[in-house]
Scaffold this motif. Structure first.
Motif, PDB file in Angstrom:
ATOM      1  N   GLU B  94      90.416 -23.270  -0.907  1.00  0.00           N
ATOM      2  CA  GLU B  94      89.515 -23.314   0.241  1.00  0.00           C
ATOM      3  C   GLU B  94      88.072 -23.454  -0.204  1.00  0.00           C
ATOM      4  O   GLU B  94      87.305 -24.259   0.320  1.00  0.00           O
ATOM      5  CB  GLU B  94      89.682 -22.036   1.081  1.00  0.00           C
ATOM      6  CG  GLU B  94      90.997 -21.972   1.850  1.00  0.00           C
ATOM      7  CD  GLU B  94      91.156 -23.130   2.828  1.00  0.00           C
ATOM      8  OE1 GLU B  94      90.213 -23.391   3.594  1.00  0.00           O
ATOM      9  OE2 GLU B  94      92.225 -23.771   2.787  1.00  0.00           O
ATOM     10  N   LYS B  95      87.710 -22.651  -1.231  1.00  0.00           N
ATOM     11  CA  LYS B  95      86.335 -22.665  -1.714  1.00  0.00           C
ATOM     12  C   LYS B  95      86.008 -24.039  -2.294  1.00  0.00           C
ATOM     13  O   LYS B  95      84.937 -24.588  -2.048  1.00  0.00           O
ATOM     14  CB  LYS B  95      86.152 -21.579  -2.782  1.00  0.00           C
ATOM     15  CG  LYS B  95      84.703 -21.279  -3.057  1.00  0.00           C
ATOM     16  CD  LYS B  95      84.541 -20.150  -4.028  1.00  0.00           C
ATOM     17  CE  LYS B  95      83.064 -20.003  -4.395  1.00  0.00           C
ATOM     18  NZ  LYS B  95      82.875 -19.085  -5.508  1.00  0.00           N
ATOM     19  N   GLY B  96      86.971 -24.606  -3.050  1.00  0.00           N
ATOM     20  CA  GLY B  96      86.776 -25.925  -3.628  1.00  0.00           C
ATOM     21  C   GLY B  96      86.532 -26.962  -2.550  1.00  0.00           C
ATOM     22  O   GLY B  96      85.620 -27.782  -2.647  1.00  0.00           O
ATOM     23  N   LYS B  97      87.326 -26.900  -1.486  1.00  0.00           N
ATOM     24  CA  LYS B  97      87.204 -27.846  -0.387  1.00  0.00           C
ATOM     25  C   LYS B  97      85.828 -27.725   0.268  1.00  0.00           C
ATOM     26  O   LYS B  97      85.154 -28.703   0.555  1.00  0.00           O
ATOM     27  CB  LYS B  97      88.308 -27.567   0.650  1.00  0.00           C
ATOM     28  CG  LYS B  97      88.958 -28.832   1.199  1.00  0.00           C
ATOM     29  CD  LYS B  97      89.983 -28.480   2.255  1.00  0.00           C
ATOM     30  CE  LYS B  97      91.400 -28.464   1.688  1.00  0.00           C
ATOM     31  NZ  LYS B  97      92.378 -27.970   2.670  1.00  0.00           N
ATOM     32  N   GLU B  98      85.416 -26.478   0.490  1.00  0.00           N
ATOM     33  CA  GLU B  98      84.106 -26.214   1.093  1.00  0.00           C
ATOM     34  C   GLU B  98      82.984 -26.845   0.279  1.00  0.00           C
ATOM     35  O   GLU B  98      82.029 -27.376   0.825  1.00  0.00           O
ATOM     36  CB  GLU B  98      83.868 -24.697   1.137  1.00  0.00           C
ATOM     37  CG  GLU B  98      83.945 -24.100   2.517  1.00  0.00           C
ATOM     38  CD  GLU B  98      83.935 -22.596   2.432  1.00  0.00           C
ATOM     39  OE1 GLU B  98      83.008 -22.053   1.793  1.00  0.00           O
ATOM     40  OE2 GLU B  98      84.854 -21.968   2.997  1.00  0.00           O
ATOM     41  N   LEU B  99      83.113 -26.732  -1.034  1.00  0.00           N
ATOM     42  CA  LEU B  99      82.057 -27.239  -1.906  1.00  0.00           C
ATOM     43  C   LEU B  99      82.141 -28.754  -2.077  1.00  0.00           C
ATOM     44  O   LEU B  99      81.288 -29.359  -2.699  1.00  0.00           O
ATOM     45  CB  LEU B  99      82.134 -26.553  -3.272  1.00  0.00           C
ATOM     46  CG  LEU B  99      81.786 -25.056  -3.270  1.00  0.00           C
ATOM     47  CD1 LEU B  99      82.044 -24.455  -4.639  1.00  0.00           C
ATOM     48  CD2 LEU B  99      80.337 -24.840  -2.879  1.00  0.00           C
ATOM     49  N   GLY B 100      83.179 -29.363  -1.539  1.00  0.00           N
ATOM     50  CA  GLY B 100      83.260 -30.825  -1.564  1.00  0.00           C
ATOM     51  C   GLY B 100      84.085 -31.406  -2.694  1.00  0.00           C
ATOM     52  O   GLY B 100      83.851 -32.550  -3.102  1.00  0.00           O
ATOM     53  N   ALA B 101      85.038 -30.637  -3.217  1.00  0.00           N
ATOM     54  CA  ALA B 101      85.885 -31.167  -4.279  1.00  0.00           C
ATOM     55  C   ALA B 101      86.861 -32.189  -3.695  1.00  0.00           C
ATOM     56  O   ALA B 101      87.288 -32.068  -2.548  1.00  0.00           O
ATOM     57  CB  ALA B 101      86.658 -30.044  -4.945  1.00  0.00           C
ATOM     58  N   ALA B 102      87.195 -33.212  -4.491  1.00  0.00           N
ATOM     59  CA  ALA B 102      88.118 -34.246  -4.021  1.00  0.00           C
ATOM     60  C   ALA B 102      89.546 -33.723  -4.029  1.00  0.00           C
ATOM     61  O   ALA B 102      90.410 -34.203  -3.306  1.00  0.00           O
ATOM     62  CB  ALA B 102      88.014 -35.480  -4.901  1.00  0.00           C
ATOM     63  N   GLY B 103      89.801 -32.726  -4.874  1.00  0.00           N
ATOM     64  CA  GLY B 103      91.148 -32.169  -4.939  1.00  0.00           C
ATOM     65  C   GLY B 103      91.142 -30.907  -5.762  1.00  0.00           C
ATOM     66  O   GLY B 103      90.197 -30.607  -6.475  1.00  0.00           O
ATOM     67  N   TYR B 104      92.230 -30.165  -5.611  1.00  0.00           N
ATOM     68  CA  TYR B 104      92.342 -28.901  -6.329  1.00  0.00           C
ATOM     69  C   TYR B 104      93.709 -28.896  -6.973  1.00  0.00           C
ATOM     70  O   TYR B 104      94.725 -28.883  -6.286  1.00  0.00           O
ATOM     71  CB  TYR B 104      92.194 -27.755  -5.330  1.00  0.00           C
ATOM     72  CG  TYR B 104      92.162 -26.395  -5.948  1.00  0.00           C
ATOM     73  CD1 TYR B 104      90.955 -25.825  -6.347  1.00  0.00           C
ATOM     74  CD2 TYR B 104      93.326 -25.660  -6.127  1.00  0.00           C
ATOM     75  CE1 TYR B 104      90.917 -24.566  -6.916  1.00  0.00           C
ATOM     76  CE2 TYR B 104      93.300 -24.403  -6.688  1.00  0.00           C
ATOM     77  CZ  TYR B 104      92.091 -23.855  -7.074  1.00  0.00           C
ATOM     78  OH  TYR B 104      92.055 -22.610  -7.637  1.00  0.00           O
TER      79      TYR B 104
END
Lengths: 423, 128
Positions: B94-104
């Motif tokens: 979730e945090k990665g998505k919030e920060l704008g990561a393309a994928g986790y």
């Protein structure tokens, strides 16, 4: 912890103390405090008693903060004996019949403090009784009898206190042991979490390299090399899987594994997972059927990933332990007196589970002997994780099995609502 | 050389770097590696990569910090960043998505071949 314990021990004694002061004060008021020494004016006497009490109150106030709980209690008891003693000496109506009043502070001391303070208090009371006997020759046998009673009760209370103390120490020790055990458990859980994390990185590197070799990306392997590499890859995959499961269990037990519940159609979820097993069962020559319920949607409040994981686990086991025949997945609605439940079952025609292992299926690290012979893969954590996942979401898991005929694993979940429209 | 897409991998584990480097080079990427966040940021400012694979748990600058820095800079905000970690999905996804990561990506869950496929997919996207 110990402070709280000793406080608990002293507080009832303090309450008793206050009560006994009230009794003594009401005794003073009741007998109207007429001094029987002729040269003492009643008004002067009341002033004397008031003065003594006032002085004691002041003394308490000044000393209160500097003393420990037990010393405060002791001081109060000494003061009580002194006040009662003075009452005997100066108040006519407080004859020897009232000796029993001494019992209050002495018993309190005997029950809550050590032996020496109790003896000192008894000695102090003796002093007053002796003085009273000298000053007031009308003392009678009954009064002396009462005094003997005081000493006996004191001794009895000391024994009682000792027994209580032993009991208390036992409880404290048991509590300490339980705490230690809890701490050990916590440390070992943390150890598992940490170790698993540390294991995962190197393991996944090995797994990935093996995967590169196996796929031929790093050059063609001869047949033996290929077989060896397949083994390395398969076993590293197994190990990664095991470590991941360990991690899941320890995080679940620590309560650190979050659940993200949302309203989800269970029919669609089950259908998707079943579909993903189509290829696997076909490869093994098994049939795979899904008996749908007669409704369009069964809406449940779940973390879909976790429930998919449970069903995946049941199906994976079913495929693993079934050599011929096939697997039937059934989703149906069951009415219990309290609620409606969706029950999803996976029935196979596999080796089955011996009855003595049935009730332990959902415990960690347990496999039946036949299962062990058939397939050494799997670590026995999968079903345990499944149980935890389902139970955390208000459902239950279960298994029924006949040896050599097959098994049925099922889970149930509480239903939010049903969309009855036929498909 | 220059037509090959550039991939920067940031991870404090040399084994992870070596493994992804081999696989991604074979898949036709030009691969750069960095063992820590500071080096990674220096490399990014010199030579803008097409894709970044970023480990989360690293000493000093962690993956989330680096991602924040990259997304706050206009020059680097558009580079697709994959977060690469051993932490299970729920603790950082979730945090990665919030920060704008393309994928986790959870390292243990992805074979190198799958990862290579995903990177190709992301690079293709802006072109198509």
């Amino acid at each position: 912890m110990f402070q709280i314990k000793s406080l608990k021990r002293v507080q009832p004694a303090l309450a008793l103390e206050i009560l006994s002061w009230l009794i003594i004060l009401s005794a003073i008021i009741f007998v109207r405090a007429t001094p029987y020494r002729e040269n003492l004016d009643p008004v002067d006497f009341n002033l004397l008693v008031g003065g003594v009490l006032g002085f004691l109150a002041l003394l308490y106030y000044l000393l209160w903060r500097k003393l420990s709980q037990t010393k405060r209690l002791y001081l109060l008891n000494i003061a009580q004996v002194v006040v009662i003693g003075l009452l005997f000496l100066f108040v006519k109506e407080m004859g020897p019949y009232f000796f029993s009043l001494f019992l209050i502070p002495i018993v309190t001391t005997a029950l809550t403090l050590e032996a020496l303070p109790s003896i000192l208090l008894v000695a102090l009371a003796c002093f007053f009784v002796a003085l009273e006997t000298v000053l007031a020759p009308q003392i009678n046998i009954f009064g002396l009898f009462q005094f003997g009673l005081i000493i006996l009760v004191t001794i009895f209370c000391r024994f009682l206190a000792l027994a209580l103390k032993e009991e208390r120490q036992k409880t404290i020790q048991a509590e300490l042991r339980a705490k230690e055990l809890e701490e050990t458990e916590r440390v070992s859980r943390e150890f598992i979490t940490l170790t698993s994390h540390q294991l995962l990185t190197p393991l996944s590197i090995i797994r990935s390299f093996a995967s590169l070799f196996k796929s031929g990306d790093l050059g063609r392997l001869n047949e033996r090399q290929q077989e060896a590499m397949n083994q390395i890859h398969a076993n590293s995959v197994r190990m990664v899987h095991l470590v991941e499961e360990l991690l899941t269990v320890s995080r679940l037990e620590e309560g650190k594994l979050p659940f993200y519940p949302k309203q989800e159609d269970l029919v669609a979820l089950v259908e998707n997972v079943v579909a993903s097993f189509k290829q696997k069962t076909e490869e093994k020559g098994l049939y795979l059927r899904f008996k749908k319920p007669a409704v369009k949607k069964i809406v449940v409040n779940i973390d879909p990933g976790k429930i998919e994981n449970v069903l995946f686990n049941f199906l994976d086991n079913a495929v693993k332990y079934t050599q011929k025949g096939g697997i039937v997945v059934e989703l149906k609605i069951e009415e219990t007196p309290k609620r409606q439940e969706a029950v999803c079952s996976v029935t196979d025609t596999g080796v089955g589970i011996p009855p003595e292992y049935l009730d332990r299926c959902f415990q960690p690290f347990l496999r039946g002997p036949n299962i062990l012979e058939l397939d050494k893969k799997g670590v026995g954590l999968g079903l345990f994780v499944a149980r935890l996942f389902v139970e955390k979401q208000g459902g239950r898991v279960g298994v029924e099995s006949k040896l050599n005929q097959g098994s049925t694993f099922y889970f149930s979940l509480p239903i939010l609502h049903i969309d009855k429209e036929e498909k | 050389m220059s037509d090959k897409p550039n991939v920067l991998i940031v991870d404090d584990e040399e084994g992870v770097l070596a493994m992804y480097k081999i696989k991604l080079e074979m898949e036709g990427f030009s691969v750069f590696t960095a063992l820590d966040g500071q080096t990674a940021l220096e490399m990014i400012s010199k030579n803008k990569p097409d894709v970044i694979l970023l480990d989360i748990i690293m000493p000093k600058l962690n993956g989330f910090d680096i991602l924040k820095i990259l997304k706050s800079d206009k020059e680097t905000a558009n580079i697709p960043v994959f977060l690469l970690t051993n932490l299970p999905q729920e603790s950082g996804g979730e945090k990665g998505k919030e920060l704008g990561a393309a994928g986790y990506l959870v390292k243990a869950d992805y074979e190198p071949a799958v990862l290579a496929g995903m990177i190709k997919e992301v690079i293709k996207r802006p072109a198509s």
